[in-house]
Scaffold this motif. Structure first.
Motif, PDB file in Angstrom:
ATOM      1  N   GLU A  60     -13.086 -25.845 -19.828  1.00  0.00           N
ATOM      2  CA  GLU A  60     -13.626 -25.262 -18.630  1.00  0.00           C
ATOM      3  C   GLU A  60     -15.059 -25.385 -17.862  1.00  0.00           C
ATOM      4  N   GLY A  61     -15.438 -25.144 -16.149  1.00  0.00           N
ATOM      5  CA  GLY A  61     -16.741 -25.508 -16.680  1.00  0.00           C
ATOM      6  C   GLY A  61     -17.124 -27.635 -15.969  1.00  0.00           C
ATOM      7  N   LEU A  62     -17.739 -27.376 -15.640  1.00  0.00           N
ATOM      8  CA  LEU A  62     -18.905 -29.009 -14.885  1.00  0.00           C
ATOM      9  C   LEU A  62     -19.644 -29.195 -16.080  1.00  0.00           C
ATOM     10  N   LEU A  63     -19.610 -30.286 -16.038  1.00  0.00           N
ATOM     11  CA  LEU A  63     -20.657 -30.483 -18.090  1.00  0.00           C
ATOM     12  C   LEU A  63     -21.285 -32.386 -16.875  1.00  0.00           C
ATOM     13  N   LEU A  64     -21.852 -31.852 -17.391  1.00  0.00           N
ATOM     14  CA  LEU A  64     -22.934 -33.738 -17.389  1.00  0.00           C
ATOM     15  C   LEU A  64     -23.201 -34.325 -18.966  1.00  0.00           C
ATOM     16  N   MET A  65     -22.534 -35.139 -19.554  1.00  0.00           N
ATOM     17  CA  MET A  65     -22.715 -35.570 -20.014  1.00  0.00           C
ATOM     18  C   MET A  65     -23.400 -37.523 -20.399  1.00  0.00           C
ATOM     19  N   GLY A  66     -24.541 -37.357 -21.012  1.00  0.00           N
ATOM     20  CA  GLY A  66     -24.918 -39.206 -21.120  1.00  0.00           C
ATOM     21  C   GLY A  66     -25.175 -38.923 -22.940  1.00  0.00           C
ATOM     22  N   PHE A  67     -25.473 -40.460 -22.902  1.00  0.00           N
ATOM     23  CA  PHE A  67     -26.154 -41.080 -24.348  1.00  0.00           C
ATOM     24  C   PHE A  67     -26.646 -42.302 -23.845  1.00  0.00           C
ATOM     25  N   VAL A  68     -27.581 -42.580 -25.180  1.00  0.00           N
ATOM     26  CA  VAL A  68     -28.598 -43.675 -24.797  1.00  0.00           C
ATOM     27  C   VAL A  68     -27.555 -45.049 -26.239  1.00  0.00           C
ATOM     28  N   ALA A  69     -27.565 -46.256 -25.444  1.00  0.00           N
ATOM     29  CA  ALA A  69     -27.070 -47.162 -26.591  1.00  0.00           C
ATOM     30  C   ALA A  69     -28.366 -47.507 -27.002  1.00  0.00           C
ATOM     31  N   THR A  70     -28.424 -48.755 -27.979  1.00  0.00           N
ATOM     32  CA  THR A  70     -29.274 -49.588 -28.710  1.00  0.00           C
ATOM     33  C   THR A  70     -30.223 -50.354 -27.788  1.00  0.00           C
TER      34      THR A  70
ATOM     35  N   SER B  51     -20.692 -46.019 -17.121  1.00  0.00           N
ATOM     36  CA  SER B  51     -20.789 -45.155 -17.509  1.00  0.00           C
ATOM     37  C   SER B  51     -19.050 -44.870 -17.601  1.00  0.00           C
ATOM     38  N   ASP B  52     -18.208 -45.312 -16.555  1.00  0.00           N
ATOM     39  CA  ASP B  52     -16.905 -44.858 -16.525  1.00  0.00           C
ATOM     40  C   ASP B  52     -15.912 -45.284 -17.517  1.00  0.00           C
ATOM     41  N   ASP B  53     -16.228 -46.538 -18.333  1.00  0.00           N
ATOM     42  CA  ASP B  53     -15.967 -46.810 -19.735  1.00  0.00           C
ATOM     43  C   ASP B  53     -15.688 -46.049 -20.600  1.00  0.00           C
ATOM     44  N   PHE B  54     -16.662 -45.296 -20.260  1.00  0.00           N
ATOM     45  CA  PHE B  54     -16.918 -44.030 -21.926  1.00  0.00           C
ATOM     46  C   PHE B  54     -16.090 -42.952 -21.193  1.00  0.00           C
ATOM     47  N   PHE B  55     -15.062 -42.614 -20.465  1.00  0.00           N
ATOM     48  CA  PHE B  55     -14.778 -41.628 -19.218  1.00  0.00           C
ATOM     49  C   PHE B  55     -13.271 -41.802 -19.408  1.00  0.00           C
ATOM     50  N   SER B  56     -12.235 -40.711 -19.759  1.00  0.00           N
ATOM     51  CA  SER B  56     -11.081 -40.855 -18.831  1.00  0.00           C
ATOM     52  C   SER B  56     -10.561 -39.648 -18.047  1.00  0.00           C
ATOM     53  N   SER B  57      -9.328 -39.370 -17.213  1.00  0.00           N
ATOM     54  CA  SER B  57      -9.441 -38.293 -16.299  1.00  0.00           C
ATOM     55  C   SER B  57      -7.885 -38.310 -17.122  1.00  0.00           C
TER      56      SER B  57
ATOM     57  N   PHE C 174     -25.992 -44.557 -20.511  1.00  0.00           N
ATOM     58  CA  PHE C 174     -24.417 -43.762 -19.466  1.00  0.00           C
ATOM     59  C   PHE C 174     -24.031 -42.410 -19.439  1.00  0.00           C
ATOM     60  N   SER C 175     -23.754 -42.621 -18.239  1.00  0.00           N
ATOM     61  CA  SER C 175     -23.708 -40.748 -18.127  1.00  0.00           C
ATOM     62  C   SER C 175     -22.553 -40.478 -17.326  1.00  0.00           C
ATOM     63  N   LYS C 176     -22.154 -38.678 -16.916  1.00  0.00           N
ATOM     64  CA  LYS C 176     -20.564 -38.490 -16.213  1.00  0.00           C
ATOM     65  C   LYS C 176     -20.578 -37.514 -16.089  1.00  0.00           C
TER      66      LYS C 176
END
Lengths: 219, 219, 219, 219, 219, 219
Positions: D125-135, C58-64, D140-142
């Motif tokens: 602003e704020g705190l967001l959980l985002m994720g996706f599903v590969a084929t 998951s960290d591969d799709f994230f950047s700070s 993957f989420s963060k």
């Protein structure tokens, strides 16, 4: 004239013409440049791998490959030199290449297609008839003198023919780093191995004897 | 030499140089050809609309626009003619174009970029220094004689300069039907209207007087 | 103010601005993703090679990388952080990247082009004048406040200038994983090695003294 | 809570969310720009036709569509405004667009795909959980805070969810002028006309009653 | 068998075969779909203009053009029906098309190229020899039975030949909405007008009598 | 029927269906071909690296992967075999692939999208209902018999359903070497790890119990 018997001559032409080429719509580069690491023959991806950035020098963007002396002592009365990615590694990913063609009076660049490029021709000297056939069977052609240009749309069958009394020279541009060259006659009648006679006879609506006769020229 | 004052000269150059261009990775054609219906100025989609197929003739694939006589009696000592989609409608959708450039001794094609094309240069006569700057600040350059080629990757800043004692001529190919030409100095200091002085002063780290001085050349 | 002398400052800016960038029409991905194996500097093909699929997290799709504290204590009064493939390897093959730019009042992102991308700017705070010059010499510009957006077409010359009385911040998107940044003034007057004075003098229609003066700012 | 009954709410969301979008690899432009002639609904080619060049003004490259006040009084607790070619005609051919999304605490951008774009999200602003599903079925989420970015590869199933205690806001970029938005649940259970129950029951391995129940939410 | 004399037969084949086609890398769509407004013959841009969105119906995404009865009473012993943008307007911008080919025992799809597509062949019944020649002169071939597939890379010369004792049928896919078909023999020897004899004689290294003989088959 | 419990069955389907796929607009090849060096799992660039040219044989352009016996003894009553770059390395860079699908009466290819391809379906036997939902919520559908074709635009949600009384078979083509397959239900409710219940509940406007119930089918 044994030295210029078609079969042998074609082999001689191969290094400069059969592998010619011209490409039309390569993918965009995604960095400034990507100089190919190795000479032709080491393709390893869709295009070539890149030389390390720090090793790239001004010479990588330069080529003298088109200055080669070109002899036209062959069946076609024509010869060409190429500045494509095979001879000019700096073109890798840049989507462009060039060639220089010399034709004797009566010389012909035989009918051919480029699988991956449109081609634009600039005549530097002489008088050239050039033409192409579209997929609806229409034939478009024109005689060009020095300074004039003609364009062959991607993948269509075309040729150039020196209709003047002197040597003709043209500078050719392709929108691909490796356009590919399919000379119709040698591809059809001189491949390795060869296409079966029956297929060629049926394709050209001739008998096998005619097929064998043409094959003998490109053996 | 009032006739060749920079300001006036630039206007004269505009028809042939400012609108120059060179494009790099146009979309692929999805028919054999699509000859543009109208001359430059009538863009109506991403590219031009097509002339009806039945009205297309051999002349649509031919252009003599590069044979124009080019006078170099101007500030840059240079002039160019173009065979791109503006002057050669048959190039529409084919992803390629050409130009012919003539430079007096000491003449310069001023520093510029092409937003939509890589450019390949073939020197037909003379001695030319050409160079470009990559996005990492490195400068690559080379002196070319007749028959030699150089390539400028898409979008990078480059120039050509006649370092010989005679006229120089080059044939240029671009992998776009309309590469676009952004001459750095006139784009920055001679646009309509002009970029505010303060922005230019801060960009070039000079005072406004210097900015106004340069602007006066491109008014 | 020696610390903020332009020459030194530019070097300081280099890590964040000179190598900036933004690309416009990368090739389509042909798998879900292809996380780049190595950090910037190890380009090996048109883009980067992919990390093995099983090692992707998951960290591969994230950047700070855009959260970096940005000091604007330099000649331009501006700084930027980047989330492109150099700093965010997961963007490899995905055709998109971002940057975050902070400008002091009066600060300027100097005139520049992106060789490989269109750019879209979202202003998060402050008041910014932004403009670009098209290839026909026309200048388009607008003052933007918070929440407003502007677009710079690919490859055209543009800038941003803080015309407000407070800090301005913008979020920038590019349609390339590595758009490339060509800051006009340092590319022209501060390359390594430098473009010959005569070429610059002729390009800007100024004398060599003016050229040397500007060069001294970007040495 | 009648005002926020799902069925009605979804209709309210339609103008801003259902038609959302994000595109990934539009063809390259082949002129500087091609401002779309008409508002959304008049698509006439692959993209829009261009406004005449002479009629283009600075305002064509500017949009305030993202500044719209966004109410989140609906089933999802979310709303969005868009700066894509439907609302910002100047983006035509430029291959990029943006959106601004506001989420209440607990608010969710429901699971969806973009058929034509990769998407890059910047949290303001704020705190967001985002994720996706590969084929290959991997998820993957963060969780992201202000200033952080995440990327969703083109065409993969993804969502955003406000896991903080305050409103969250994000600025989203797509590498297409019209990425397209396929919200999974309404596309599957609320299309016009609807997908047959039996198909949905077999796709989700549930009975028709469950299908009808979900359909009733998106009627 | 006068009715099946090659010359006449070829004309009969034209509607179904000469205009065949297969395209390889059309630009990406930038909307969900763009159903072509008019039947073949009204090309107006790079592809077709779109039918208004509201007028699009399910039938636009459907075609029965491949169900046509195919007679093989001709010189080649072959016939084909096409589902490309000419006959299936809904394919416009979608980058894909299909054909269905029927071959008598001994029947041949004559040697040809597709200027704009790679082609993938699925054999539904019968026994087919298929082969292609690459630009380096190498010939690749294989005999396929029902359920097997073969691929012809874009722009390369290829053919199919029924080597079985029964009818053979194949379903063909192209990665273009209009791949284009260049049958080598009729394009070379039967265009309108025809390529000059001298050019063909020199291209095939045969005398003019042989050229005229072949031309007479495709008049 | 324990053998066909949904959870287990889905795992069984995975090798043939979950990783299915279809791609739409891969970059153009820049050489004749580039046969992938390794089987699926060794992706190393945007696509695969190429086998050395000299090692390429006719077999590289051939595949019998679609001839696999397909059992339909599972929850969906459907199965598929694929001829994409994972099983047919010669497709690398060629932008095309195929699949063969068999459906029992009442069998369904569950609702899904292909992130990287348009899909064209040819029905070889049986009676199939197929439909898709566009991004504006409109549903298009049609019942097809043998010999008829339908097209699903890239990235849109679609399904196939055997409405006949006999087995149905279809040949499917995609304009990508690896289109990708996102089956909506298992991607949403059966990913590894799973999407949080709250996100799914809010996306489908159902309670968590319903979510858990569906999740249990795809565990």
């Amino acid at each position: 004239m044994e030295k210029s018997s078609p079969c042998i001559l074609f082999l001689l032409l191969v290094p400069s013409i059969l592998f010619s080429l011209a490409s039309a719509a390569d993918a965009d580069p995604i960095q400034d440049f990507c100089v190919a690491t190795h000479p032709y023959g080491s393709l390893t991806t869709n295009g070539y791998l890149c030389k390390p950035n720090a090793a790239v020098t001004s010479d990588d963007f330069f080529s003298s490959s088109l200055t080669a002396e070109l002899t036209t002592d062959n069946s076609y009365g024509v010869n060409a030199s190429f500045a494509d990615v095979r001879f000019f590694p700096g073109l890798n990913t840049l989507g462009i290449s060039m060639a220089r063609v010399v034709l004797d009076p009566g010389g012909v660049v035989p009918a051919h297609t480029h699988p991956r490029a449109s081609e634009m021709v600039f005549v530097t000297e002489g008088l050239l008839l050039m033409g192409f056939v579209a997929t609806d069977g229409r034939y478009f052609s024109k005689v060009l003198g020095a300074g004039e240009v003609f364009v062959f749309p991607r993948g269509l069958m075309h040729f150039q023919y020196n209709v003047g009394t002197k040597k003709a020279v043209e500078i050719v541009a392709y929108n691909s780093q490796l356009p590919g060259l399919l000379l119709a006659a040698p591809a059809l009648f001189g491949s390795t191995p060869t296409i079966p006679d029956v297929v060629l006879a049926k394709s050209f609506l001739v008998d096998r004897k005619t097929v064998d006769n043409i094959k003998s020229k490109f053996g």
